[in-house]
Design an enzyme around this catalytic site. Structure first.
Site, PDB file in Angstrom:
ATOM      1  N   GLU A  32       5.258 -12.574   0.293  1.00 11.24           N
ATOM      2  CA  GLU A  32       5.124 -11.474  -0.486  1.00 11.24           C
ATOM      3  C   GLU A  32       7.345 -11.112  -0.295  1.00 11.24           C
ATOM      4  O   GLU A  32       6.752  -9.961   0.533  1.00 11.24           O
ATOM      5  CB  GLU A  32       4.133 -11.070  -0.766  1.00 11.24           C
ATOM      6  CG  GLU A  32       3.201 -11.284  -0.922  1.00 11.24           C
ATOM      7  CD  GLU A  32       2.116 -10.371  -0.261  1.00 11.24           C
ATOM      8  OE1 GLU A  32       1.908  -9.097  -0.831  1.00 11.24           O
ATOM      9  OE2 GLU A  32       1.171 -10.832   0.246  1.00 11.24           O
ATOM     10  N   HIS A  62       2.281 -12.987  -5.450  1.00  8.84           N
ATOM     11  CA  HIS A  62       1.418 -12.443  -4.243  1.00  8.84           C
ATOM     12  C   HIS A  62       1.020 -14.537  -4.040  1.00  8.84           C
ATOM     13  O   HIS A  62       0.059 -14.664  -4.200  1.00  8.84           O
ATOM     14  CB  HIS A  62       0.324 -12.010  -4.682  1.00  8.84           C
ATOM     15  CG  HIS A  62      -0.218 -11.557  -3.595  1.00  8.84           C
ATOM     16  ND1 HIS A  62      -0.737 -12.409  -2.886  1.00  8.84           N
ATOM     17  CD2 HIS A  62      -0.634 -10.065  -2.902  1.00  8.84           C
ATOM     18  CE1 HIS A  62      -1.615 -11.515  -1.397  1.00  8.84           C
ATOM     19  NE2 HIS A  62      -1.546 -10.520  -1.697  1.00  8.84           N
ATOM     20  N   ARG A  74       1.129  -0.840   0.317  1.00 11.06           N
ATOM     21  CA  ARG A  74       0.136   0.207  -0.145  1.00 11.06           C
ATOM     22  C   ARG A  74       0.800   1.465   0.016  1.00 11.06           C
ATOM     23  O   ARG A  74       2.050   1.035   0.568  1.00 11.06           O
ATOM     24  CB  ARG A  74      -0.792   0.073   1.376  1.00 11.06           C
ATOM     25  CG  ARG A  74      -2.206  -1.035   1.132  1.00 11.06           C
ATOM     26  CD  ARG A  74      -2.905  -1.543   2.156  1.00 11.06           C
ATOM     27  NE  ARG A  74      -3.773  -2.193   2.207  1.00 11.06           N
ATOM     28  CZ  ARG A  74      -3.148  -3.510   2.925  1.00 11.06           C
ATOM     29  NH1 ARG A  74      -2.575  -4.211   3.029  1.00 11.06           N
ATOM     30  NH2 ARG A  74      -4.759  -4.452   2.492  1.00 11.06           N
ATOM     31  N   HIS A  87      -0.788  -2.280  -4.214  1.00 11.51           N
ATOM     32  CA  HIS A  87      -0.002  -3.558  -5.604  1.00 11.51           C
ATOM     33  C   HIS A  87      -1.115  -3.049  -6.865  1.00 11.51           C
ATOM     34  O   HIS A  87      -0.695  -3.478  -7.998  1.00 11.51           O
ATOM     35  CB  HIS A  87      -0.999  -4.928  -5.587  1.00 11.51           C
ATOM     36  CG  HIS A  87      -1.057  -5.510  -3.865  1.00 11.51           C
ATOM     37  ND1 HIS A  87       0.092  -5.395  -3.293  1.00 11.51           N
ATOM     38  CD2 HIS A  87      -1.826  -6.689  -3.117  1.00 11.51           C
ATOM     39  CE1 HIS A  87       0.467  -6.313  -2.342  1.00 11.51           C
ATOM     40  NE2 HIS A  87      -1.379  -6.704  -2.293  1.00 11.51           N
ATOM     41  N   ASP A  99      -1.040  -9.880   8.540  1.00 13.03           N
ATOM     42  CA  ASP A  99      -1.171  -9.372   7.029  1.00 13.03           C
ATOM     43  C   ASP A  99       0.086  -8.270   7.196  1.00 13.03           C
ATOM     44  O   ASP A  99      -0.503  -6.781   7.582  1.00 13.03           O
ATOM     45  CB  ASP A  99      -2.335  -8.296   6.263  1.00 13.03           C
ATOM     46  CG  ASP A  99      -2.263  -8.066   5.638  1.00 13.03           C
ATOM     47  OD1 ASP A  99      -1.732  -8.306   4.439  1.00 13.03           O
ATOM     48  OD2 ASP A  99      -3.096  -7.267   4.829  1.00 13.03           O
TER      49      ASP A  99
END
Length: 365
Positions: free
Chosen positions: A329, A190, A93, A118, A264
């Site tokens: 990631e 991803h 982000r 993304h 996350d």
């Protein structure tokens, strides 16, 4: 160009014709990679999406350990647009879709609450890449991201290679990029892994046991933007320096886990030298015995536990409920352009962006 390597008889049961479509005067196709040890990976040049990854368990039984789709239309229209795709021009982000580079402000497309995520809605995951399968184990992708695409400055030429090692079950991803104007670049993959294998439904990854080579992470605010703090993991449910099952602490009454509905978060990797290729994380499924090691040259790795998967259908009728996929990631930190003390994501003309990330698989008996 069209793929000249045979896709017949692939373990994944995918049909090449289901992946052939013309989009914006470019052709999509199916590519099957195989190594000597029997590992098979299926990909398409739409978003460089990984469609399947066939690997043996401790009994020698093969299963698909990647959440993916079985046709190009399903990839394009997936409820999870980033499902096992390549991400760019900027993974993760950027706050309010804004950043300033050398005094020049830039506005990006907003696609995640108030933020850009993304690379925007038509980022690299939603583009048809030029593709060339070099040999049975290697495919190379190229894409020109034009100046102003999704608001990013500069014409960015990207080359990315998927390559299977021959003597071990490892997928190597190599990235290179150049620009004609100062820009920002943060590429990642991803892939949604489930080492137990996909199914109807795909089982939870909460029993997967992981480690992360990280003593610090970047806490997030209510819209998942870094607060700016680089916080220690010690004494918190964020600490994976020793092995823990994902589900052991994921529902803890810890603010960061509540905000993310699970993990996350970007982990700051413990590296002795910037840019070194080193172990970032490990993962094991105790039932199948399948293991995964992640190596990368990047400074961070985003751990995502598939918190927002909602049960939609994937390849061959498999379904993907919440927490049925696990992502590692490799990338820069989120919102790096707005945090001068984060490792830089700036790429200048004459320089070359480079990244290597390796997903290495095994079996523990």
């Amino acid at each position: 160009m069209l793929n000249t390597f045979s896709t017949e008889g692939n373990q994944s049961g995918l049909n090449r014709i289901d992946f052939q479509k013309t989009l914006n005067e470019k052709q999509t196709d199916l590519f099957i990679l195989r190594n000597k040890k029997g590992m098979e990976v299926a990909v398409t040049n739409y978003g460089c999406a990984i469609l399947s990854m066939m690997l043996p368990d401790q009994q020698g039984q093969y299963a698909n350990v990647i959440l993916g789709h079985d046709s190009i239309d399903h990839v394009i229209n997936s409820p999870e647009p980033f499902l096992s795709t390549t991400i760019g021009r900027y993974g993760n982000r950027i706050a309010k879709g804004r950043f300033t580079l050398f005094g020049e402000p830039h506005e990006l497309t907003i696609n995640n609450g108030p933020n850009s995520l993304h690379g925007g809605p038509t980022g690299f995951h939603a583009r048809v890449w030029d593709a060339l399968q070099i040999d049975r184990a290697t495919v190379r992708f190229n894409y020109l991201s034009k100046d102003g695409e999704e608001g990013f400055p500069g014409n960015l030429e990207v080359e990315m290679t998927y390559r299977l090692e021959e003597e071990e079950n490892a997928l190597v991803i190599e990235y290179r990029a150049t620009t004609d104007k100062a820009t920002i670049v943060n590429l990642t993959n991803h892939a949604f892994f489930n080492l137990a294998g996909t199914g109807k439904p795909t089982p939870s990854i909460e029993d997967h046991i992981i480690t992360i080579e990280s003593s610090f992470y970047t806490p997030i605010d209510q819209v998942s933007i870094p607060t700016g703090e680089i916080a220690p993991v010690a004494g918190t449910p964020m600490d994976f320096r020793t092995p823990h099952a994902i589900g052991e602490r994921i529902n803890a009454a810890f603010e960061q886990l509540i905000i993310g509905a699970g993990y996350d978060h970007c982990y700051v990797l413990d590296k002795t030298e910037s840019g070194e290729l080193s172990l970032a994380a490990t993962c094991k499924d105790p039932k199948s015995g399948r293991t995964l090691e992640i190596y990368t040259t990047e400074a961070g790795v985003q751990l995502y536990t598939g918190n927002w998967l909602n049960g939609f259908a994937g390849a061959h009728g498999a379904t993907y409920p919440a927490r049925s996929g696990l992502c590692f990631e490799a990338q820069c930190f989120p919102d790096t352009p707005n945090r001068s003390y984060f490792p830089s994501a700036t790429l200048l003309p004459g320089d070359e962006y480079q990244q290597v990330t390796i997903y290495k698989f095994g079996v523990e008996k």
